[in-house]
Design a protein around this motif. Structure first.
Motif, PDB file in Angstrom:
ATOM      1  N   ALA A   1      44.965   0.172  52.266  1.00  0.00           N
ATOM      2  CA  ALA A   1      44.423  -0.165  53.578  1.00  0.00           C
ATOM      3  C   ALA A   1      45.470  -0.848  54.449  1.00  0.00           C
ATOM      4  N   HIS A   2      46.199  -1.796  53.881  1.00  0.00           N
ATOM      5  CA  HIS A   2      47.186  -2.532  54.674  1.00  0.00           C
ATOM      6  C   HIS A   2      48.466  -1.719  54.880  1.00  0.00           C
ATOM      7  N   TYR A   3      48.642  -0.668  54.114  1.00  0.00           N
ATOM      8  CA  TYR A   3      49.774   0.228  54.347  1.00  0.00           C
ATOM      9  C   TYR A   3      49.446   1.256  55.423  1.00  0.00           C
ATOM     10  N   ALA A   4      48.256   1.852  55.327  1.00  0.00           N
ATOM     11  CA  ALA A   4      47.863   2.888  56.295  1.00  0.00           C
ATOM     12  C   ALA A   4      47.448   2.286  57.630  1.00  0.00           C
ATOM     13  N   THR A   5      46.923   1.055  57.620  1.00  0.00           N
ATOM     14  CA  THR A   5      46.428   0.302  58.786  1.00  0.00           C
ATOM     15  C   THR A   5      45.227   0.963  59.459  1.00  0.00           C
ATOM     16  N   ALA A   6      44.695   2.024  58.889  1.00  0.00           N
ATOM     17  CA  ALA A   6      43.489   2.677  59.410  1.00  0.00           C
ATOM     18  C   ALA A   6      42.793   3.383  58.261  1.00  0.00           C
ATOM     19  N   LEU A   7      41.456   3.368  58.285  1.00  0.00           N
ATOM     20  CA  LEU A   7      40.666   3.985  57.223  1.00  0.00           C
ATOM     21  C   LEU A   7      39.629   4.919  57.822  1.00  0.00           C
ATOM     22  N   THR A   8      39.489   6.093  57.230  1.00  0.00           N
ATOM     23  CA  THR A   8      38.415   7.015  57.573  1.00  0.00           C
ATOM     24  C   THR A   8      37.799   7.533  56.278  1.00  0.00           C
ATOM     25  N   PRO A   9      36.516   7.905  56.304  1.00  0.00           N
ATOM     26  CA  PRO A   9      35.870   8.372  55.067  1.00  0.00           C
ATOM     27  C   PRO A   9      36.547   9.577  54.429  1.00  0.00           C
ATOM     28  N   THR A  10      37.184  10.416  55.233  1.00  0.00           N
ATOM     29  CA  THR A  10      37.829  11.610  54.680  1.00  0.00           C
ATOM     30  C   THR A  10      39.003  11.270  53.763  1.00  0.00           C
TER      31      THR A  10
ATOM     32  N   TYR B   1      37.963  -0.850  52.027  1.00  0.00           N
ATOM     33  CA  TYR B   1      37.073  -1.215  53.130  1.00  0.00           C
ATOM     34  C   TYR B   1      36.761  -2.706  53.139  1.00  0.00           C
ATOM     35  N   THR B   2      36.682  -3.326  51.971  1.00  0.00           N
ATOM     36  CA  THR B   2      36.406  -4.765  51.933  1.00  0.00           C
ATOM     37  C   THR B   2      37.540  -5.550  52.565  1.00  0.00           C
ATOM     38  N   THR B   3      38.776  -5.247  52.177  1.00  0.00           N
ATOM     39  CA  THR B   3      39.896  -5.982  52.762  1.00  0.00           C
ATOM     40  C   THR B   3      40.039  -5.684  54.245  1.00  0.00           C
ATOM     41  N   ALA B   4      39.698  -4.465  54.658  1.00  0.00           N
ATOM     42  CA  ALA B   4      39.765  -4.131  56.081  1.00  0.00           C
ATOM     43  C   ALA B   4      38.750  -4.946  56.884  1.00  0.00           C
ATOM     44  N   ILE B   5      37.509  -5.006  56.398  1.00  0.00           N
ATOM     45  CA  ILE B   5      36.471  -5.750  57.113  1.00  0.00           C
ATOM     46  C   ILE B   5      36.801  -7.237  57.161  1.00  0.00           C
ATOM     47  N   LEU B   6      37.368  -7.759  56.093  1.00  0.00           N
ATOM     48  CA  LEU B   6      37.682  -9.186  56.051  1.00  0.00           C
ATOM     49  C   LEU B   6      38.850  -9.556  56.953  1.00  0.00           C
TER      50      LEU B   6
END
Length: 321
Positions: free
Chosen positions: A217-226, A48-53
């Motif tokens: 994160a950079h492989y999936a390109t999307a994050l969800t809590p599940t 989540y940190t790398t995604a937000i940044l």
């Protein structure tokens, strides 16, 4: 043929990310004896940190409030640092206590973070998650070769983490960690500040887990809590047990075997109308694999190797205390 190659590349990439995660857990448990049952927390923090940044600023229709659009390298480094900071905050109240407290608190931390990700829409996007996460050099590498490039990036990360783990194991610092794991009272009697050593090991393992999360994160390109449930910690522990706790090669082998097994059974045919319970059967098979391994190979497929006294003296001579 191309579809099969793409599938194998995807499996190898995920296995490599789990190998980094297992190497971090191996430093916690295999080298130091830290009973961490919430390893997924560091994985999630890194992701989540790398995604937000790195994601762009949100539009009016998106739930989250922050997106800084920084380079991917900055995001990955930030994810590692954030995971290390969380390890410090978790370690301060727990690492001076018995290992059971760390196990309990780490589980609680993982659940707290998962609920934060689900409910704090302004930060994580809530259940809708974060999407549109950039991939490194996406516009430079040809699309048909990008999966191989990203696999190479993950393999590089595995190699760096493995090299560091090997160096740590052979260093005086690593010997102190194993002495704490085997007999902490003896380490204290020899004048070692065990809390400081345990904290350093805990942070290093957390940083590796944060790196794994950033790569995911950079492989999936999307994050969800599940995507950050307790099953990630479970699979990582299974990989470490099967491969061999205390052995970096065993951690990598175990992670690869577990992910290969999981993906190979993902498309099991619906036999006798059992399609609804096949996911549960897959978990049962993983559990059976652990039981068989503990029964016939209690130290794993690649157990930690005991060194001779002569080799120990040679390491001390060249490594120095």
């Amino acid at each position: 043929m191309l579809e099969q190659l793409s599938f194998m590349t995807s499996v190898a990439t995920v296995a490599g990310i789990y190998a980094v995660l297992a190497l971090g857990l191996n430093i916690h448990w295999g080298e130091t004896g830290l009973l961490n049952f919430g390893h997924v927390a560091f994985f999630a923090v890194g992701a989540y940190t790398t995604a937000i940044l790195t994601i762009p600023s949100p539009t009016a229709t998106q739930a989250y409030s922050f997106g800084f659009g920084l380079p991917v390298v900055v995001g990955i480094v930030g994810g590692c640092i954030a995971a290390g900071l969380v390890a410090v905050l978790l370690g301060i109240p727990t690492l001076q206590l018995d290992e059971e407290y760390l196990a309990i608190v780490s589980i609680g931390l993982a659940e707290i973070l998962r609920h934060v990700m689900m409910n704090e829409n302004w930060l994580t996007g809530g259940v809708a998650g974060l999407y549109g996460i950039d991939r490194p050099l996406r516009g430079v590498i040809p699309p048909e070769a990008y999966d191989f490039f990203y696999l190479g990036l993950v393999v590089l990360a595995v190699g760096l983490c493995y090299a560091y783990s090997r160096r740590l194991k052979q260093s005086p610092f690593g010997r102190v960690l194993r002495s704490i794991r085997d007999d902490e009272e003896a380490s204290i009697a020899l004048g070692k500040h065990t809390f400081r050593y345990r904290m350093q090991a805990f942070v290093v393992g957390g940083v590796m887990a944060g790196l794994a999360g950033a790569l995911w994160a950079h492989y999936a390109t999307a994050l969800t809590p599940t995507a950050f449930g307790a099953n990630i910690t479970f699979l990582t522990w299974v990989g470490l047990i099967v491969g061999g706790s205390g052995n970096s090669k065993g951690a990598i082998l175990g992670a690869g075997l577990i992910i290969a097994f999981r993906e190979a059974t993902r498309y099991l045919p619906d036999l006798y109308g059992l399609g609804d319970i096949i996911p549960t059967l897959r978990l049962i098979l993983v559990g059976a694999l652990v039981i068989v391994t503990i029964r016939y190979r209690p130290d794993g497929l690649l157990p930690e190797r005991d060194i001779s006294y002569a080799e120990y003296c040679k390491r001390v001579e060249y490594g120095g205390e």
